[in-house]
Design a protein around this motif. Structure first.
Motif, short mmCIF file in Angstrom:
data_model
loop_
_atom_site.label_atom_id
_atom_site.label_comp_id
_atom_site.label_asym_id
_atom_site.label_seq_id
_atom_site.Cartn_x
_atom_site.Cartn_y
_atom_site.Cartn_z
N LEU A 153 0.82 -1.19 0.05
CA LEU A 153 -0.02 0.02 0.03
C LEU A 153 0.75 1.36 0.11
N ALA A 154 1.85 1.15 0.66
CA ALA A 154 3.05 2.35 0.84
C ALA A 154 3.59 2.66 -0.68
N THR A 155 3.66 1.70 -1.43
CA THR A 155 4.28 1.91 -2.76
C THR A 155 3.31 2.58 -3.45
N LEU A 156 2.05 1.96 -3.37
CA LEU A 156 0.82 2.40 -4.40
C LEU A 156 0.52 3.95 -3.77
N TYR A 157 0.41 4.19 -2.76
CA TYR A 157 0.14 5.45 -2.29
C TYR A 157 1.38 6.50 -2.89
N LYS A 158 2.63 6.10 -2.58
CA LYS A 158 3.75 7.12 -2.95
C LYS A 158 3.60 7.37 -4.43
N GLU A 159 3.46 6.13 -5.36
CA GLU A 159 3.35 6.47 -6.75
C GLU A 159 2.27 7.41 -7.14
N ALA A 160 0.99 7.16 -6.57
CA ALA A 160 -0.04 7.90 -6.82
C ALA A 160 -0.16 9.31 -6.23
N CYS A 161 0.33 9.57 -5.41
CA CYS A 161 0.29 11.02 -4.34
C CYS A 161 1.37 11.88 -4.71
N ALA A 186 -11.85 7.45 -11.33
CA ALA A 186 -10.85 8.25 -11.65
C ALA A 186 -10.51 8.78 -10.20
N PHE A 187 -9.28 8.28 -9.53
CA PHE A 187 -8.90 8.59 -8.29
C PHE A 187 -8.36 9.93 -8.15
N LYS A 188 -7.53 10.33 -9.26
CA LYS A 188 -6.79 11.38 -9.58
C LYS A 188 -6.89 11.90 -10.95
N TYR A 189 -7.09 13.08 -11.25
CA TYR A 189 -7.31 13.57 -12.57
C TYR A 189 -7.00 14.98 -12.54
N GLY A 190 -6.64 15.44 -13.73
CA GLY A 190 -6.47 16.96 -13.86
C GLY A 190 -7.72 17.57 -14.54
N ASN A 229 -10.36 7.32 -2.00
CA ASN A 229 -11.69 8.02 -2.02
C ASN A 229 -11.68 9.30 -1.19
N PHE A 230 -10.65 9.27 -0.39
CA PHE A 230 -10.50 10.21 0.48
C PHE A 230 -9.14 11.26 0.09
N GLY A 231 -8.60 10.81 -1.27
CA GLY A 231 -7.52 11.52 -1.62
C GLY A 231 -6.29 11.33 -1.19
N CYS A 232 -5.12 12.14 -1.57
CA CYS A 232 -4.08 12.00 -1.40
C CYS A 232 -3.14 13.12 -0.07
N LYS A 233 -4.20 13.76 0.38
CA LYS A 233 -3.74 14.74 1.38
C LYS A 233 -2.96 14.04 2.53
N THR A 247 3.51 14.41 -6.54
CA THR A 247 3.25 15.53 -7.45
C THR A 247 2.97 15.27 -8.79
N ALA A 248 4.34 14.52 -9.45
CA ALA A 248 4.27 14.24 -10.84
C ALA A 248 3.33 13.52 -11.43
N THR A 249 2.69 12.73 -10.52
CA THR A 249 1.42 11.83 -11.09
C THR A 249 0.51 12.49 -11.17
N LYS A 250 -0.37 12.50 -12.41
CA LYS A 250 -1.30 13.46 -12.76
C LYS A 250 -2.76 12.76 -12.90
N PHE A 251 -2.54 11.38 -13.08
CA PHE A 251 -3.95 10.60 -13.30
C PHE A 251 -3.56 9.22 -12.62
#
Length: 179
Positions: free
Chosen positions: A45-53, A84-88, A172-176, A55-59
């Motif tokens: 989970l830490a790896t997934l969050y790190k990659e998803a959250c 769509a968990f994260k999108y611009g 669902n709660f985002g990357c904050k 700044t460079a990851t946009k989607f």
């Protein structure tokens, strides 16, 4: 001049002509030299969050591959966006998007129609052409198989399935609080 020297510029010029309705004559998208192979095995989970959250990851999407079409210069993957968990600027939730790559990436991506995947990428992977968004598989794109519920009940897929389902719930709660 070698045959490959002639072929590759044609790919760059015609990369999106697989789907003519997505392109006008003046729009060009360069297919990258490399693409990232599909991630295999269980990612923490830490790896997934790190990659998803970062700044460079946009989607960050959960997708289903509907079908794939190939030409000599490109492969175009029609994906239904399930989450769509994260999108611009592009919120494709519940819609289809085209992801493209070079044919040489097909074995690295190892995508199968009807299967679900987690796909994460950077701004450089997003191209807007004729008012429609397209995504390019490049060497910074994260692609990981998302097992089905039934597969998630087997020992082979249970840890991966459980991590991805927890990732879905938490995102669902985002990357904050994930940096």
């Amino acid at each position: 001049m070698h045959r490959a020297d002639l072929w590759w510029p044609a790919c760059l010029a015609l990369c999106l002509l697989v789907f003519s309705e997505h392109v006008n004559a003046s729009a060009k998208i360069q297919c990258p030299e490399k693409c990232s192979p599909q991630k295999t095995g269980v990612k923490s989970l830490a790896t997934l969050y790190k990659e998803a959250c970062v700044t460079a990851t946009k989607f960050v999407f959960e997708v289903t591959l509907e079908n794939m079409e190939s030409t000599l210069s490109t492969d175009a993957y029609n994906m239904s966006i399930l989450e769509a968990f994260k999108y611009g600027d592009d919120n494709p939730m519940g819609e289809e998007r085209v992801f493209i790559s070079r044919p040489s990436c097909k074995s690295d991506l190892s995508l199968q129609a009807g299967k679900n995947y987690l796909i994460m990428g950077q701004d450089s992977s997003i191209k807007k052409v004729v008012g429609k968004y397209h995504y390019v598989f490049d060497d910074n794109t994260w692609v990981q198989y998302w097992p089905t519920y039934d597969e998630g009940q087997t020992t082979a897929y249970k840890p991966q399935y459980d991590n991805l389902e927890q990732f879905r719930s938490d995102m669902n709660f985002g990357c904050k609080n994930r940096r």
